[in-house]
Design a protein around this motif. Structure first.
Motif, PDB file in Angstrom:
ATOM      1  N   THR A 326       0.809  -1.224   0.000  1.00  0.00           N
ATOM      2  CA  THR A 326       0.000   0.000   0.000  1.00  0.00           C
ATOM      3  C   THR A 326       0.840   1.271   0.000  1.00  0.00           C
ATOM      4  O   THR A 326       0.315   2.347  -0.275  1.00  0.00           O
ATOM      5  N   THR A 327       2.133   1.154   0.295  1.00  0.00           N
ATOM      6  CA  THR A 327       2.979   2.352   0.264  1.00  0.00           C
ATOM      7  C   THR A 327       3.357   2.742  -1.160  1.00  0.00           C
ATOM      8  O   THR A 327       3.917   3.809  -1.381  1.00  0.00           O
ATOM      9  N   GLU A 592       9.283   9.780  -2.701  1.00  0.00           N
ATOM     10  CA  GLU A 592       8.026  10.526  -2.720  1.00  0.00           C
ATOM     11  C   GLU A 592       7.701  11.100  -1.341  1.00  0.00           C
ATOM     12  O   GLU A 592       7.171  12.215  -1.237  1.00  0.00           O
ATOM     13  N   THR A 593       8.033  10.357  -0.292  1.00  0.00           N
ATOM     14  CA  THR A 593       7.758  10.868   1.058  1.00  0.00           C
ATOM     15  C   THR A 593       8.510  12.174   1.309  1.00  0.00           C
ATOM     16  O   THR A 593       7.970  13.094   1.933  1.00  0.00           O
ATOM     17  N   ILE A 594       9.734  12.252   0.819  1.00  0.00           N
ATOM     18  CA  ILE A 594      10.521  13.491   0.960  1.00  0.00           C
ATOM     19  C   ILE A 594       9.915  14.596   0.105  1.00  0.00           C
ATOM     20  O   ILE A 594       9.783  15.753   0.549  1.00  0.00           O
ATOM     21  N   ARG A 595       9.545  14.249  -1.144  1.00  0.00           N
ATOM     22  CA  ARG A 595       8.965  15.271  -2.032  1.00  0.00           C
ATOM     23  C   ARG A 595       7.663  15.819  -1.463  1.00  0.00           C
ATOM     24  O   ARG A 595       7.396  17.019  -1.556  1.00  0.00           O
ATOM     25  N   ASN A 596       6.859  14.947  -0.884  1.00  0.00           N
ATOM     26  CA  ASN A 596       5.597  15.405  -0.305  1.00  0.00           C
ATOM     27  C   ASN A 596       5.830  16.269   0.929  1.00  0.00           C
ATOM     28  O   ASN A 596       5.103  17.236   1.173  1.00  0.00           O
ATOM     29  N   ARG A 597       6.828  15.908   1.694  1.00  0.00           N
ATOM     30  CA  ARG A 597       7.107  16.661   2.918  1.00  0.00           C
ATOM     31  C   ARG A 597       7.754  18.003   2.623  1.00  0.00           C
ATOM     32  O   ARG A 597       7.468  18.997   3.275  1.00  0.00           O
ATOM     33  N   PHE A 598       8.629  18.025   1.613  1.00  0.00           N
ATOM     34  CA  PHE A 598       9.336  19.263   1.251  1.00  0.00           C
ATOM     35  C   PHE A 598       9.144  19.530  -0.247  1.00  0.00           C
ATOM     36  O   PHE A 598       9.988  19.141  -1.063  1.00  0.00           O
TER      37      PHE A 598
END
Length: 895
Positions: A326-327, A592-598
């Motif tokens: 799901t990630t 993607e987690t980094i892009r979404n956060r920053f």
């Protein structure tokens, strides 16, 4: 307005969070750049060392050439002097040999002139021949005994045993020729099996290494192709995954593992390519010889296929035996494709299998629909090592390790058999060769029969001794001749030794000359005065003891060590370059987690090149972030934090404190007004007082606790360096995040709801409590109205300052009451009128004509409304006196 206060605080918080995100982004970038900087430093250091080693290699080439030339020149001079001295010695020995030969010849002539001497010389010649024959035959017998014992024949045989052994040898050779091919075939078969297992072991070891590297179950050329693609276009494995990486078989469904793997194998090897990389992938794949096969599918940015199937499938369907990652961005696409294309009914009930549109058994029998059935039981159709599903390959790595262990055990067993057969072949071949040697080298018994020639020699010896005893002169001459012969032999031997020595020295001169020529030619090919070797020997201890004797060994050892260091360092630099490139790529194209956060990350680093040679830009950014940007962000954050903690949070708290105090003051003021109003007059006069008691409410208590924690304790905050920041993270940030829940906020920020309100009735005479009103549920309509009017009147009096005498010309005291006396008795109505009088109010009473008697004694003017024929409305203005006089006239009209 509490919402405005919240928005002011939230705006300050947004500014603070922006500054905090800048800090977090800088810290995350520093965290990722630190290993890049460390790798870059190591990379640059090792490149510098490599340059030094390469310079050392180049310098050593020149130094060894110079040293070789020097040492070989000195060696040539030494060897030439040695030859000169040796030639002089030979000349001297030749002169001595000539003198000795003359003396020997004279003695020999004297012996030959004597008849007995002549006879003795003849017998000696015959004896020498017999002795030589005996010696030769003894040697042959020794050889025979060695070979015969190795093949089991008797040593020192008689003529009869010799012949029997010879015949047996010929028979054994025929048997060996017949049996050897069978053993030889077994030997090569075992070798082929071992080679096959060796390859399987190497493949398995490579597979384990690949599994560790990829982290999934997909290995081999298809995995390598994916790595080549993402390296070429600057993507990551998360950007372009295999379908198989996003699907795992549930732990509870291992019984269906083989069947599911067979059903989804080809689908699992498909790559998923998003729009942003689609063109780049197409271009690379089209222009590149992949040396293998790859299948991929374009995933559009706006894909949504959830509506393809809303059916609720049971546990026996394939989709419910799977977990989806799901990630991943693509898990919905994968799940829906499994449902649409591969959602087989998983059953071993052949009746259910026959009825289903699509079905599969645990044995692998697959029904695809439209009548097509398939089952593949070929040995290698899909063995466990080829499974591709799952994002955790621990089980597959364990499986392969077990396979490697089993293969190695099998190889050990085969090698034991192989060695046994090899030894048997060696023994057989050795025996055959020895038997052949016996036949070829010893064709007859005479070859080893030394006793016959020994007897002949012994007889000749006795005859010579008998002759010598009869002639003393001959014995003296022979003794002299023997002495001279020894001297001649020694002279010749010494001269031969010197000649051999000269030959060796001449060969050594050639070697030295060759070394000189090679190094001289090498020096001639190198640029003059371009390489400095003055300190080379000083800086390298291993060559300080170099000499002509150890020149080549020293040179080889030095160059081998140097090349080994260069090779090791080159490999290390290659690995560093790959690791550095990977980390640079991840930094420039983060997860993607980094892009979404920053969201601004990629724009911040867009100017950075992914070429490893330009890694200094990453290092400069690292230093800039660490030494300048991060301290600046922290300074700004601390400034904003100081403002928020000092002013905004305090103002927010002050707002609620003020509001709460205002409510208490208002209640107190209302009570002052209510104390002047008579609530009941009969049988005793009473008055009303309001009570505001804090309400017990979990949400309000939670809000107050958050607010209390948010109020800064500057003494505690300044006790540590990060005190303010800790207070922000532990108290302010959680509070603001909670406040952003509108539903929660709307329930807790109206301070009026913090209190429970009730009215208490007191006797005016002694201020003792008569009654408490916590609600109106038990009151009649008139009682409800009386209590309501009292509190409302008090509020109006407080609001407009009506507690004065009421004679002020600038005081506006007009109120209108619509149908105030409906469903009320005259007592309650009179209370309302008297209340208005106490407050000095001007009153407009709107009431039906049948209730006018209630207020008639208290009013001075009437506006009488009449409706006629349901069409026209009339208004009559008159004094109360006029109305009373003409009452019958008006009230009889239709109203």
């Amino acid at each position: 307005d509490a919402e405005d206060e919240y928005k002011t605080l939230d705006e300050s918080f947004a500014t603070l969070m922006s500054a905090k995100r800048n800090i977090e982004k800088a810290q995350e970038q520093i965290k990722q750049l630190k290993p890049i900087d460390e790798l870059a430093e190591k990379f640059n250091t090792e490149k510098e060392i490599l340059t030094q080693l390469e310079n050392k290699r180049d310098t050593s080439l020149y130094w060894f050439a110079e040293k070789g030339k020097e040492l070989s020149e000195n060696e040539k001079e030494r060897l030439t002097a040695d030859i000169k001295e040796s030639n002089s010695k030979i000349k001297e020995l030749k002169s001595q040999h000539s003198d000795l030969q003359t003396k020997f010849n004279k003695v020999q002539v004297q012996i030959q002139k004597d008849e007995v001497g002549q006879q003795i010389e003849g017998l000696k010649t015959e004896k020498a021949n017999a002795d030589a024959e005996t010696t030769n035959r003894k040697k042959q017998l020794e050889s025979y005994n060695t070979i015969a014992s190795s093949v089991g024949f008797k040593k020192n045989p008689s003529k009869k045993i010799f012949q029997e052994s010879l015949n047996s040898a010929k028979t054994s050779i025929k048997e060996i020729k017949k049996g050897r091919p069978i053993l030889e075939k077994r030997f090569y078969d075992l070798k082929a099996e071992i080679d096959t297992i060796d390859k399987s072991i190497n493949d398995a070891v490579d597979t384990v290494a690949s599994l560790r590297d990829t982290g999934n179950n997909i290995t081999g050329r298809v995995s390598e192709i994916r790595n080549e693609i993402i390296d070429a276009i600057g993507a990551t494995k998360e950007d372009i995954p295999f379908v198989g990486e996003l699907i795992a078989i549930k732990d509870t469904e291992t019984a269906w593992e083989l069947a599911i793997e067979k059903a989804l194998h080809s689908f699992g090897l498909k790559l998923l390519v998003p729009d942003k990389f689609y063109d780049a992938v197409n271009k690379y794949v089209n222009q590149t010889n992949l040396k293998g096969k790859i299948s991929y599918e374009r995933i559009r940015s706006s894909f949504s296929i959830k509506n393809l199937s809303q059916q609720d499938y049971g546990d026996d369907f394939l989709v419910n035996k799977l977990d989806f990652k799901t990630t991943s961005l693509y898990h919905e696409w994968v799940e829906q494709n499994v449902i649409a294309r591969f959602n087989f009914l998983c059953t071993d009930d052949m009746s259910a299998f026959a009825k289903a549109e699509k079905a599969i058994t645990s044995k692998g029998l697959t029904k695809y629909g439209r009548g097509r059935h398939e089952k593949d039981d070929r040995k290698f159709s899909l063995s466990k090592e080829r499974y591709v599903l799952g994002w955790d390959n621990t089980a597959k790595i364990s499986y392969w390790r077990t396979q490697v262990k089993q293969l190695r055990e099998e190889k050990t067993l085969l090698e034991s058999q192989y060695n046994t057969v090899e030894n048997e072949l060696t023994v057989l071949d050795t025996k055959r060769d020895h038997l052949n040697d016996l036949i070829k080298l010893f064709p007859s018994f005479d070859v080893i029969d030394w006793s016959t020639s020994a007897k002949t020699s012994e007889a000749l010896k006795k005859r010579i001794e008998n002759l010598k005893k009869s002639n003393n002169k001959i014995k003296a001459l022979e003794d002299e001749r023997d002495i001279l012969q020894d001297e001649l032999d020694n002279n010749t031997k010494e001269r031969d030794n010197i000649l051999k020595h000269i030959g060796k020295v001449e060969a050594q001169i050639e070697t030295a000359k060759k070394l000189y020529d090679e190094n001289n030619a090498l020096l001639a090919s190198l640029p003059v005065h371009q390489i400095d070797i003055s300190d080379f020997e000083v800086d390298n201890d291993s060559i300080k003891t170099i000499s002509y004797a150890n020149f080549e060994a020293t040179k080889t050892a030095f160059q081998k060590e140097n090349i080994g260091q260069i090779t090791t360092l080159t490999d290390s630099i290659g690995k560093l370059e790959k690791s550095l490139g990977d980390k640079m790529r991840v930094f420039k194209h983060p997860l993607e987690t980094i892009r979404n956060r920053f969201p601004s990350w990629e724009s911040d680093v867009s100017s950075l090149s992914l070429k490893v040679d330009l890694v200094s830009a990453f290092q400069e950014k690292y230093i800039s972030l660490k030494d300048e940007a991060l301290p600046d962000y922290k300074k700004r954050f601390d400034s904003y934090l100081e403002e928020t903690l000092t002013n905004k949070v305090g103002e927010f708290n002050e707002f609620f404190d003020s509001w709460s105090e205002e409510i208490k003051e208002n209640v107190s003021a209302l009570n002052a007004s209510l104390r002047q109003i008579d609530f009941e007059t009969v049988p005793q006069t009473t008055y009303i007082q309001l009570v505001a008691k804090p309400k017990k409410n979990e949400l309000i208590g939670e809000f107050k606790e958050y607010l209390l924690k948010a109020i800064p304790n500057f003494k505690e905050m300044h006790s540590t360096v990060d005190g303010k920041r800790v207070h922000f993270e532990n108290a302010i940030e959680p509070f603001i995040k909670k406040l952003r829940d509108f539903e929660w906020r709307s329930k807790v920020m109206d301070v009026r709801t913090w209190y429970e309100y009730k009215a208490e009735e007191f006797y005016r005479e002694d201020d003792s409590k008569k009654k408490t009103y916590e609600g109106m549920g038990q009151l009649s309509g008139g009682e409800k109205a009386q209590l309501t009017y009292t509190v409302l009147g008090s509020a109006i009096a407080y609001q407009f300052g009506l507690t004065k005498t009421g004679t002020e010309s600038d005081s506006f005291r007009f109120i209108a009451i619509d149908e105030a006396f409906k469903a009320q008795d005259s007592k309650k109505a009179n209370y309302l009128i008297n209340l208005c009088k106490q407050l000095h109010l001007q009153l407009l009473v709107v009431t039906p004509s049948d209730n006018i008697d209630i207020v008639e004694d208290h009013i001075s003017f009437v506006h009488f409304a009449s409706r006629k024929n349901d069409r026209n409305s009339w208004l009559y203005d008159m004094t109360i006196e006029q109305f009373q006089e003409e009452r019958e006239k008006y009230v009889t009209e239709e109203v």
